[in-house]
Design a protein around this motif. Structure first.
Motif, PDB file in Angstrom:
ATOM      1  N   ARG A   4       0.838  -1.213   0.000  1.00 58.74           N
ATOM      2  CA  ARG A   4       0.000   0.000   0.000  1.00 58.74           C
ATOM      3  C   ARG A   4       0.863   1.250   0.000  1.00 58.74           C
ATOM      4  O   ARG A   4       0.619   2.175  -0.756  1.00 58.74           O
ATOM      5  N   PHE A   6       3.944   1.491  -1.026  1.00 55.29           N
ATOM      6  CA  PHE A   6       4.624   1.505  -2.327  1.00 55.29           C
ATOM      7  C   PHE A   6       3.692   2.115  -3.381  1.00 55.29           C
ATOM      8  O   PHE A   6       4.073   3.003  -4.155  1.00 55.29           O
ATOM      9  N   TYR A   7       2.457   1.674  -3.359  1.00 52.00           N
ATOM     10  CA  TYR A   7       1.468   2.148  -4.337  1.00 52.00           C
ATOM     11  C   TYR A   7       1.191   3.639  -4.147  1.00 52.00           C
ATOM     12  O   TYR A   7       1.177   4.425  -5.096  1.00 52.00           O
ATOM     13  N   GLN A   8       0.999   4.013  -2.898  1.00 49.91           N
ATOM     14  CA  GLN A   8       0.654   5.416  -2.621  1.00 49.91           C
ATOM     15  C   GLN A   8       1.823   6.347  -2.928  1.00 49.91           C
ATOM     16  O   GLN A   8       1.637   7.436  -3.478  1.00 49.91           O
ATOM     17  N   THR A  10       4.084   5.871  -5.099  1.00 52.69           N
ATOM     18  CA  THR A  10       4.234   5.943  -6.554  1.00 52.69           C
ATOM     19  C   THR A  10       3.187   6.862  -7.173  1.00 52.69           C
ATOM     20  O   THR A  10       3.500   7.819  -7.892  1.00 52.69           O
TER      21      THR A  10
END
Lengths: 483, 160
Positions: A4, A6-8, A10
């Motif tokens: 999560r 990592f996704y945010q 990015t």
């Protein structure tokens, strides 16, 4: 790091490239209103001429356009949310012509094949966005397996049709070059696309001035011209055609048209030009459409819209000059870049205007005016600069004031207390200097180090919304209500 | 909607609307168009919102529905395959660029679910309600999307 995070991390770096501004939407609305007034007289006259030319009998009707099979669509609730597992069946029509034409019969067969093929999406799901090898010949169609390609070839051979080979985008001001002068001044075509044989489609708007739309008549529509002899796989969901009121008439350029006025929020205009077929999907009907901000229309408006196009200029169909279109598109884009936000260059360079709708010079004049009135001791004039009602808070209590007179009752314990300081913060000595004004994105402008906040009211006049010091404050009662 | 509320909404939620549309439509240009359209609908909206969360959910729903309409539109569908592959934005770290590229290479149905789950932190139930999907369908899509990302990104993507 979690997925999560990592996704945010990015995607927090991904942002849109356009400014979204209240002022631009407001300006669009005002511009539309202004233009509307200019076309009403001419449009009403055209509609009156058209209505006398109704063609009574034996025209092709909407029913002659229907594809043989209804199509399934998702059911949505009152909020527009899809209800899982629930479907309803709707009428679909071909954009290519009447249902007995080769183009429409081919479309019906292709639709039937597609309904039965890869129903669970497993094949396309496995392919994803990877190249299929079918792009070169079938790039304008939804073909991603050999089986689909074979079926499509079989269908077009049966009906002696060709496939589209090229498609290019056409930007708004390129349409006259791409296709010719086929629309009148009340029509605005937006961007769309055109194929190698002259088939084209675009979304557009039109200002209408007759009947029920008198005074506020902008409607939106989708315009399609399909040149015959080429397979086109686009079908249009029109809901239930049985509720449409339909009739035929002739436009002022002599083109017979079929009109279908829908009971709710869709209507149709059809014209068979011989070598091509016109279908205009009008995004409103007897009820209107909130989504497209189109008011309800009646027969007059639909006839007026039909007469807003010069259909005879569209025949014979000719292949487009793609090089010319590309050059015109480029010129249009360069022009847009010179005027990026549809505001004057002065406005676009003014951050305060961007945030508040008030140009910096105007804002400074307002602060100067306030300072002058404070300096002159003109209490009534100062009180008249506020947006009412206000909430007054002092060490002695809280009060409401709905008028300048009510504010004056508390003037001494508020503005009168700090008047010298206020004047010092807003004026200059010995000669006036431009006051420091800024905005924090709230829509209000501020001066005197955050002591005074002002902005536009619903009546588009500048008023003070907040005046405050450490000891007292005058603020909007019940929150800010700007224009 | 009043100007102050509108400007606040743009400031707070423009990126959310853009990213949601980007995931749904897979194209920055279309996502910009979508954001402009969604905020135009907000501009015209007359009903009051009960708070920031209510506004956020409204914007998400309108964005998702708008993108669904765009994807269904016969006008757009035929264009999609001819559009050029958009440029990748610049990222702080190379693995972020990889994640972006791999997410955008996924089919739309996986992208939107991933975004709503990982970025907007909606629950599976909430995503189902928003997209009109059963919870089991949301879970399946999430699971398949994770598998694909794991396959493509290796160590950079954790097993869940």
């Amino acid at each position: 790091m979690s997925n999560r995070n990592f996704y945010q991390e990015t995607f927090s770096q991904v942002r849109g490239s356009r400014d979204i501004r209240w002022e631009d939407y407001q300006m669009m609305r005002r511009r539309a209103a202004g233009k509307r007034l200019a076309v009403i007289a001419a449009a009403a006259a055209l509609a009156a001429a058209l209505s006398g030319l109704a063609v009574a009998a034996n025209f092709f009707g909407l029913g002659d356009l229907l594809l043989p099979e209804q199509g399934s669509v998702n059911v949505t609730d009152e909020n527009g949310v899809v209800v899982p597992g629930e479907y309803e069946y709707k009428d679909f029509v071909s954009l290519s012509g009447w249902s007995d034409t080769p183009e429409s019969q081919a479309l019906a067969e292709w639709q039937a094949f597609q309904e039965s093929y890869d129903r669970d999406g497993a094949i396309i799901g496995a392919i994803g966005n990877a190249p299929t090898g079918f792009e070169e010949r079938y790039g304008n169609y939804l073909v991603y397996t050999q089986e689909m390609a074979d079926r499509l070839e079989e269908i077009i051979a049966k009906y002696n049709l060709k496939l589209h080979t090229r498609m290019e985008v056409v930007l708004p001001e390129t349409w006259p070059l791409a296709v010719g002068d086929f629309f009148r001044e009340n029509v605005t075509p937006w961007s769309g696309y055109i194929y190698e044989n002259g088939t084209f489609r675009f979304d557009g708007g039109a200002e209408l001035g007759a009947g029920e739309l008198k005074g506020y008549g902008t409607i939106e529509y989708q315009f399609s011209r399909s040149v015959k002899g080429t397979f086109d796989d686009v079908a249009l969901n029109v809901g239930d055609l049985s509720g449409f009121e339909e009739w035929g008439c002739q436009t002022t350029d002599g083109t017979p048209v079929t009109l279908g006025l829908g009971p709710r929020n869709r209507s149709l205009i059809l014209a068979d030009l011989g070598d091509s077929f016109i279908l205009i999907n009008v995004l409103t009907g007897r009820e209107g459409d909130d989504t497209f901000s189109s008011g309800p229309i009646g027969r007059e408006e639909l006839e007026e819209l039909a007469d807003s196009f010069n259909f005879s200029a569209l025949t014979p169909a000719r292949a487009p000059d793609f090089d010319g279109i590309a050059a015109a598109n480029t010129r249009y884009m360069e022009e847009l870049e010179r005027q990026p936000l549809e505001v004057t260059p002065e406005e676009s360079k003014d951050p305060l205007y961007t945030r508040t709708g008030i140009q910096t010079g105007t804002a400074r004049d307002f602060v100067l005016l306030l300072a002058e009135r404070l300096k002159d001791g003109d209490r009534q004039a100062v009180a008249e600069l506020f947006a009412y009602p206000v909430q007054i808070e002092t060490a002695g209590g809280a009060y409401a004031a709905g008028t300048p007179e009510e504010l004056l009752e508390h003037y001494d314990e508020t503005i009168g207390e700090g008047v010298q300081g206020l004047i010092a913060d807003m004026t200059w000595d010995p000669e006036p200097l431009p006051p420091e004004i800024f905005s924090d994105g709230s829509g209000l402008a501020s001066a005197a180090n955050g002591t005074v906040w002002f902005g536009l009211t619903e009546e588009a006049v500048i008023r003070i919304f907040t005046l405050q010091t450490d000891q007292w404050s005058i603020r909007p009662a019940g929150g800010i209500t700007q224009g | 909607m009043e100007r102050t509320q509108f400007n606040n909404a743009v400031e707070q939620f423009q990126s959310m609307v853009y990213r949601t549309a980007l995931h749904a439509l897979g194209n920055p240009q279309d996502a910009d168009d979508a954001a402009q359209e969604v905020f135009f609908r907000l501009f015209r909206e007359k009903k009051p919102f009960e708070g920031q969360e209510h506004l956020r959910r409204w914007l998400l729903r309108v964005t998702v529905n708008y993108c669904r309409d765009v994807l269904k539109s016969p006008w757009r569908k035929r264009r999609a395959s001819l559009e050029e592959v958009p440029e990748t934005p610049v990222f702080d770290r190379s693995e972020q660029a990889c994640l972006y590229r791999e997410v955008m290479a996924l089919p739309e149905k996986y992208r939107t679910v991933l975004y709503l789950f990982y970025y907007e932190e909606l629950t599976v139930r909430e995503i189902g309600e928003l997209l009109g999907l059963k919870q089991s369908a949301v879970t399946t899509r999430l699971s398949r999307a994770r598998e694909r990302l794991k396959e493509k990104l290796g160590e950079a993507w954790q097993n869940e």
